[in-house]
Design a protein around this motif. Sequence first.
Motif, mmCIF file in Angstrom:
data_model
loop_
_atom_site.group_PDB
_atom_site.id
_atom_site.type_symbol
_atom_site.label_atom_id
_atom_site.label_comp_id
_atom_site.label_asym_id
_atom_site.label_seq_id
_atom_site.Cartn_x
_atom_site.Cartn_y
_atom_site.Cartn_z
ATOM 1 N N ASP A 92 -31.849 47.007 55.210
ATOM 2 C CA ASP A 92 -32.734 46.416 54.193
ATOM 3 C C ASP A 92 -32.010 45.539 53.175
ATOM 4 N N GLY A 93 -30.805 45.128 53.499
ATOM 5 C CA GLY A 93 -30.134 44.112 52.682
ATOM 6 C C GLY A 93 -29.564 44.612 51.372
ATOM 7 N N LEU A 95 -26.893 46.172 50.871
ATOM 8 C CA LEU A 95 -25.427 46.213 50.845
ATOM 9 C C LEU A 95 -24.883 45.140 49.885
ATOM 10 N N ASP A 96 -25.745 44.203 49.534
ATOM 11 C CA ASP A 96 -25.360 43.133 48.606
ATOM 12 C C ASP A 96 -24.611 43.661 47.385
ATOM 13 N N HIS A 97 -25.159 44.735 46.814
ATOM 14 C CA HIS A 97 -24.567 45.225 45.569
ATOM 15 C C HIS A 97 -23.142 45.714 45.763
ATOM 16 N N ALA A 98 -22.887 46.381 46.884
ATOM 17 C CA ALA A 98 -21.528 46.875 47.122
ATOM 18 C C ALA A 98 -20.578 45.707 47.393
ATOM 19 N N LEU A 99 -21.097 44.674 48.041
ATOM 20 C CA LEU A 99 -20.218 43.572 48.455
ATOM 21 C C LEU A 99 -19.894 42.597 47.335
ATOM 22 N N THR A 100 -20.654 42.661 46.239
ATOM 23 C CA THR A 100 -20.325 41.749 45.133
ATOM 24 C C THR A 100 -19.447 42.442 44.087
ATOM 25 N N TYR A 256 -23.080 40.013 58.427
ATOM 26 C CA TYR A 256 -24.072 40.486 57.478
ATOM 27 C C TYR A 256 -24.884 39.318 56.930
ATOM 28 N N SER A 257 -26.174 39.459 56.983
ATOM 29 C CA SER A 257 -26.986 38.345 56.486
ATOM 30 C C SER A 257 -27.903 38.776 55.361
ATOM 31 N N GLY A 258 -27.949 40.070 55.064
ATOM 32 C CA GLY A 258 -28.880 40.520 54.035
ATOM 33 C C GLY A 258 -30.289 40.456 54.600
ATOM 34 N N ALA A 259 -31.204 41.142 53.943
ATOM 35 C CA ALA A 259 -32.539 41.219 54.519
ATOM 36 C C ALA A 259 -33.407 40.021 54.183
ATOM 37 N N SER A 260 -33.268 39.513 52.963
ATOM 38 C CA SER A 260 -34.218 38.479 52.553
ATOM 39 C C SER A 260 -33.670 37.077 52.756
ATOM 40 N N ALA A 261 -32.424 36.978 53.209
ATOM 41 C CA ALA A 261 -31.834 35.650 53.328
ATOM 42 C C ALA A 261 -32.402 34.910 54.537
#
Lengths: 261, 324
Positions: A92-93, A95-100, A256-261
């Motif tokens: 569900d995308g 992972l963005d928070h961990a990757l930034t 990884y593309s994230g969910a909403s991208a």
Amino acid sequence: MRPVRVAWTFLRLGAINELQYRLNFFVAAFQSLLAVAVALVVLRLVYSHTTELNGWSEPELMCVLGIQILLGGVIRAAIQPNMERIVDEVRDGKLDHALTKPEDSQLLVSVREFRIWRTVDVISGGAVLGVGLARLEASVGAGEALSFAGLLLVGGVLIYCFWLVLATGAFWIVHMWFLAELFEGVYATGRWPIGIYPGWLRYSLTWLIPIGFAITVPAEAVTSRLEWTTPLLALAFAAALFLVTRWFWRFGLRRYSGASA
Amino acid sequence: MAAVDVSELTKVFRVPEREAGLRASMRALFQRRHRDVRAVDSISFAIGGGEVVGFLGPNGAGKTTTLKMLSGLLYPTAGEARVLGFVPSRRERDFLRQITLVMGNRNQLQWDLPALDSFELNRAIYRVAREDFRRLRDELIELLDVGDLVRKPVRNLSLGERMKVEIVGSLVHRPQVLFLDEPTIGLDVTMQKRIRSFVAEYNRRYEATVLLTSHYMADVEALCRRVIVIHHGRILFDGPLTQLGSQFAGYKTIEVALANGAADLSRYGDVLERDADRVKLRVEKADASRVTALLLSEQEVIDLTIEDPPIEDVIELVFAEASE
């Protein structure tokens, strides 16, 4: 030790989080006791027909069982929840928070969850191991205790690597709901020394899914069965698998593309 | 040096594709079909330090993909991006320490714990000295007026309250570049205003660069002098917000208050609205001054204003034109 500090911060937070739910402790304790009781009954049942199993006596197998439960507690408290979170977040995308965050991404995704109540398995596993050792009436020397601890750590690293490789698969396969069940099923085989299994399964449980290394080898250390080459082999295997896992994680991240991208 | 420098940046996603229905699903098991989607198509722009830029576009225009490439989450397929001199996709620590990505529809705070615990976690991850952290955290808490919220478990907060504490958590390391993706989505008007004024104040106080996407034009009008309009992954406009209307809208609106409210003004232009003695007309941009002169000479005018069309209408027009 930066990674240790980061892990400790998350562990502290996980503990604060879980301590809010006392009922979970009783549920976990009940589950653990039930699992231990069933395992001991099965063991007794087996040894009511024989005195040894592939050269292992009942107290020795109690040691194997204790280690399997103890390591299972570590896995369920610290490894599995993190890996399942990776799978969910890749889907569900989130992972963005961990990757930034300015931290090693593999370290971060590996330490974010900690289920303190699952550590009751560590205690009950330790107790079973203790009883097994007492029944063996063999004294465990400092050297054996040290190599046991070291090999248990190596075993933990091996299981972690195995889980992370599976979880990294989520970058390619979106639905990986079967992972936990798959692992639980295979992990149960570690209750018996891998020597009792037929060749192909023994090799699979050693090299493919390193449960043999993680459970049987530490058990060999406390039951004076360890050959001097085994710890070296386990260490080399863990180091190699760790490097492969690290590469695989980074390789997966590129997808990884994230969910909403 | 520009804070954000983007050159020919492109992102192509490979997405699986199949027809609806069971038969198509079965076929897809053996024969996968994929389609390349150019989410971002060779875009270039530069943003100076301390600038607040609005990134506008309809859903699926490529805004979030661009923000994700700029924050190091996605690897560009082609082209180059630099943020504060760093290549984002390398995800170097010194780079990540200076940016933040706030997504209005996502929450990074620990759900069952008070936000203060999550702030502390971020302090540890960003390695902020305890003293600096406390000072900035308290400053942000005061600015957003969330003093009584940060001690409650996050799950007990309303959507707007959660967004406010989320913003505090995202800024406790005092980032220099803020990527804000729909930060006011789903919030009520008062909460939107509060967040807007907070972003403006943060930008003023710390000279931070802000790249903001929002569907609420009020956000963009309040914060951004410059806008970049993106559609189908391409930049349609990059310039001052005030020029957007003059470039894309070929008309102006004339609002006129008449002594004789009942007069028919349809010969001067399209009548958009009529309210008692006030009439709103739409006229071709080139005709605006001529129509105004005619109105003043032929009608008994009490009041008259000429305006560019509302920015929402312009944006709608831009997207409609681009889709044709």
